[in-house]
Scaffold this active site. Structure first.
Site, PDB file in Angstrom:
ATOM      1  N   CYS A  49       0.821  -1.233   0.000  1.00  0.00           N
ATOM      2  CA  CYS A  49       0.000   0.000   0.000  1.00  0.00           C
ATOM      3  C   CYS A  49       0.841   1.264   0.000  1.00  0.00           C
ATOM      4  CB  CYS A  49      -0.924   0.017   1.198  1.00  0.00           C
ATOM      5  SG  CYS A  49      -1.977  -1.429   1.276  1.00  0.00           S
ATOM      6  N   HIS A  95      -3.593   6.920   3.214  1.00  0.00           N
ATOM      7  CA  HIS A  95      -3.973   5.638   2.610  1.00  0.00           C
ATOM      8  C   HIS A  95      -5.360   5.251   3.131  1.00  0.00           C
ATOM      9  CE1 HIS A  95      -4.122   1.564   1.393  1.00  0.00           C
ATOM     10  NE2 HIS A  95      -3.703   1.028   2.523  1.00  0.00           N
ATOM     11  N   ASN A 121     -10.151  -0.697   0.454  1.00  0.00           N
ATOM     12  CA  ASN A 121      -8.698  -0.548   0.403  1.00  0.00           C
ATOM     13  C   ASN A 121      -8.187  -1.083  -0.938  1.00  0.00           C
ATOM     14  OD1 ASN A 121      -5.938  -0.724   0.683  1.00  0.00           O
ATOM     15  ND2 ASN A 121      -5.982  -1.783   2.658  1.00  0.00           N
TER      16      ASN A 121
HETATM   17  N1  ACO Z   1     -17.925  -9.113   9.870  1.00  0.00           N
HETATM   18  C1  ACO Z   1     -18.322  -9.370  11.107  1.00  0.00           C
HETATM   19  N2  ACO Z   1     -17.500  -9.627  12.128  1.00  0.00           N
HETATM   20  C2  ACO Z   1     -16.177  -9.597  11.870  1.00  0.00           C
HETATM   21  C3  ACO Z   1     -15.670  -9.331  10.589  1.00  0.00           C
HETATM   22  C4  ACO Z   1     -16.612  -9.092   9.564  1.00  0.00           C
HETATM   23  N3  ACO Z   1     -16.230  -8.826   8.299  1.00  0.00           N
HETATM   24  N4  ACO Z   1     -14.339  -9.381  10.626  1.00  0.00           N
HETATM   25  C5  ACO Z   1     -13.993  -9.664  11.894  1.00  0.00           C
HETATM   26  N5  ACO Z   1     -15.098  -9.801  12.649  1.00  0.00           N
HETATM   27  C6  ACO Z   1     -15.193 -10.101  14.061  1.00  0.00           C
HETATM   28  C7  ACO Z   1     -13.989 -10.825  14.578  1.00  0.00           C
HETATM   29  O1  ACO Z   1     -14.109 -12.209  14.328  1.00  0.00           O
HETATM   30  C8  ACO Z   1     -14.029 -10.509  16.057  1.00  0.00           C
HETATM   31  O2  ACO Z   1     -14.931 -11.381  16.688  1.00  0.00           O
HETATM   32  P1  ACO Z   1     -14.530 -12.054  18.096  1.00  0.00           P
HETATM   33  O3  ACO Z   1     -14.339 -10.902  19.047  1.00  0.00           O
HETATM   34  O4  ACO Z   1     -15.730 -12.890  18.373  1.00  0.00           O
HETATM   35  O5  ACO Z   1     -13.287 -12.809  17.826  1.00  0.00           O
HETATM   36  C9  ACO Z   1     -14.644  -9.126  16.089  1.00  0.00           C
HETATM   37  O6  ACO Z   1     -15.248  -8.912  14.811  1.00  0.00           O
HETATM   38  C10 ACO Z   1     -13.646  -8.006  16.358  1.00  0.00           C
HETATM   39  O7  ACO Z   1     -12.468  -8.215  15.591  1.00  0.00           O
HETATM   40  P2  ACO Z   1     -11.244  -7.249  15.672  1.00  0.00           P
HETATM   41  O8  ACO Z   1     -10.150  -7.796  14.860  1.00  0.00           O
HETATM   42  O9  ACO Z   1     -10.979  -6.869  17.092  1.00  0.00           O
HETATM   43  O10 ACO Z   1     -11.866  -5.961  14.959  1.00  0.00           O
HETATM   44  P3  ACO Z   1     -11.177  -4.579  14.768  1.00  0.00           P
HETATM   45  O11 ACO Z   1     -11.990  -3.550  15.377  1.00  0.00           O
HETATM   46  O12 ACO Z   1      -9.716  -4.633  15.095  1.00  0.00           O
HETATM   47  O13 ACO Z   1     -11.274  -4.398  13.197  1.00  0.00           O
HETATM   48  C11 ACO Z   1     -10.005  -4.554  11.175  1.00  0.00           C
HETATM   49  C12 ACO Z   1     -10.664  -5.313  12.313  1.00  0.00           C
HETATM   50  C13 ACO Z   1     -11.073  -3.751  10.454  1.00  0.00           C
HETATM   51  C14 ACO Z   1      -9.379  -5.551  10.219  1.00  0.00           C
HETATM   52  C15 ACO Z   1      -8.948  -3.589  11.761  1.00  0.00           C
HETATM   53  O14 ACO Z   1      -8.135  -4.292  12.647  1.00  0.00           O
HETATM   54  C16 ACO Z   1      -8.096  -2.947  10.709  1.00  0.00           C
HETATM   55  O15 ACO Z   1      -8.572  -2.186   9.900  1.00  0.00           O
HETATM   56  N6  ACO Z   1      -6.780  -3.237  10.732  1.00  0.00           N
HETATM   57  C17 ACO Z   1      -5.879  -2.661   9.766  1.00  0.00           C
HETATM   58  C18 ACO Z   1      -5.995  -3.453   8.514  1.00  0.00           C
HETATM   59  C19 ACO Z   1      -5.306  -2.800   7.368  1.00  0.00           C
HETATM   60  O16 ACO Z   1      -5.203  -1.602   7.292  1.00  0.00           O
HETATM   61  N7  ACO Z   1      -4.878  -3.641   6.448  1.00  0.00           N
HETATM   62  C20 ACO Z   1      -4.373  -3.204   5.229  1.00  0.00           C
HETATM   63  C21 ACO Z   1      -2.936  -2.934   5.273  1.00  0.00           C
HETATM   64  S1  ACO Z   1      -2.447  -2.328   3.785  1.00  0.00           S
HETATM   65  C22 ACO Z   1      -1.969  -3.498   2.666  1.00  0.00           C
HETATM   66  O17 ACO Z   1      -0.804  -3.577   2.378  1.00  0.00           O
HETATM   67  C23 ACO Z   1      -3.019  -4.362   2.028  1.00  0.00           C
END
Ligand code: ACO
Length: 312
Positions: free
Chosen positions: A112, A237, A267
């Site tokens: 990214c 980003h 993204n």
């Molecule tokens: N729908 C419903 N529930 C979900 C989903 C979904 N799509 N995805 C995860 N959950 C659940 C999880 O299973 C978890 O349940 P549990 O508590 O029973 O285990 C709960 O939601 C909370 O999960 P978290 O991981 O704590 O959620 P968080 O608030 O951290 O959000 C997210 C997750 C959106 C992925 C966040 O961590 C994030 O944006 N991280 C950065 C990711 C990023 O930017 N990646 C790209 C990098 S760039 C590149 O090079 C591609």
């Protein structure tokens, strides 16, 4: 000599996949996706379109915007983690299709942060007087490495391409300062596995992103000789609305001075910052002579920020 963007363009595939569409194929909800990520829909390329097709259309748009012909391009840098194939590079594929017969061509891989890496590589070739114009493309067809059974990642990504022509601009304009970096020890938090799927530790990437985006943005503002009060517009980003918000708050910027297009595209990795930039110019949020800051992070882990005085 000063180097900057003399033309920009993008290509976003037509097909839209909404959160409601995803609810039908996995255990997720529109509510969860909107509140946790800010994403409402994303565009997905058709089976008949590969990464090089998206790259080609974005490159054409940027060349048109710059008012240059393909034979004036000295180098093509394509940033992607989803090339059509390991080789030939996407850069070589579009070199042929554009008719850029005088251009050297290669792909770069910084996830990214890729568009930042590409723009900075281009800046050096232009400032050294080696090339008049370097075409930089940020492009992904992430849908082909998305595990559609993994709700943790499948809801986050979209396909698209952005392109910029880096050339000479007036003194005081263009790229004023940059910060590029990497931390390979974080490679385990975001990678493509043996099954060719994206594996991500969302929480670790989130923590890294929040810390790095703020630090890197502040660093380039200072390097350019400005303070955060001088910034006219921020393009972070587009990975998660909460990460974008944390960067905005770190710079004490009002809502209307930050690009927020994630709701429509998700993204798009290397295409994300350039796509947000084109949209912000089109809707009048970025104006000629504005001081803008571009900042991204990605798999690697990598990061990059640029302070730029927009315009030729
Ligand atoms: N729908 C419903 N529930 C979900 C989903 C979904 N799509 N995805 C995860 N959950 C659940 C999880 O299973 C978890 O349940 P549990 O508590 O029973 O285990 C709960 O939601 C909370 O999960 P978290 O991981 O704590 O959620 P968080 O608030 O951290 O959000 C997210 C997750 C959106 C992925 C966040 O961590 C994030 O944006 N991280 C950065 C990711 C990023 O930017 N990646 C790209 C990098 S760039 C590149 O090079 C591609």
């Amino acid at each position: 000599m000063a180097a900057g963007l003399v033309g920009i363009g993008r290509y976003i595939p037509e097909k839209i996949v909404t959160n409601a569409d995803l609810e039908k194929i996995m255990d997720t909800s529109d509510e969860w996706i909107r509140t946790r990520t800010g994403i409402e829909e994303r565009h997905i390329a058709g089976d008949d379109q590969d990464t090089s097709d998206l790259a080609f259309f974005a490159a054409e748009a940027a060349m048109k915007d710059a008012g240059i012909t393909a034979d004036q391009i000295g180098m093509i840098l394509v940033n992607t983690v989803t090339p059509d194939k390991p080789f030939p590079s996407v850069a070589c594929m579009i070199q042929e299709r554009l008719g850029a017969k005088n251009a050297a061509a290669m792909d770069q891989s910084a996830a990214c942060a890729g568009y930042m890496y590409g723009l900075i590589t281009a800046k050096h070739f232009v400032e050294a007087g080696t090339y008049d114009y370097v075409l930089v493309v940020g492009v992904e067809k992430l849908s082909k490495i998305t595990d559609w059974s993994d709700r943790n990642t499948a809801v986050l990504f979209g396909d698209g391409a952005c392109a910029g022509i880096v050339g000479n601009v007036s003194e005081g304009r263009g790229i004023l300062a940059f910060d590029l970096g990497a931390d390979g020890s974080g490679g385990k938090y975001l990678y493509q596995d043996e099954a060719d799927h994206i594996i991500m530790n969302g929480r670790e990437v989130f923590k890294f992103a929040v810390r790095q985006m703020g630090e890197s943005a502040l660093k380039v503002i200072e390097k350019a000789g400005y303070t955060k009060e001088d910034v006219d517009f921020l393009i972070p980003h587009q990975a998660n609305i909460r990460i974008i918000e944390s960067a905005r708050k770190r710079l004490d910027l009002p809502e209307d001075k930050v690009a927020k297009v994630i709701s429509k595209y998700g993204n798009t990795s290397a295409a994300s910052i350039g796509n947000a930039m084109v949209e912000s110019v089109e809707n009048g949020k970025i104006k000629d002579d504005d001081l803008i800051v571009l900042v991204g992070f990605g798999g690697g882990l990598t990061w990059g920020a640029i302070a730029m005085r927009y315009g030729k």
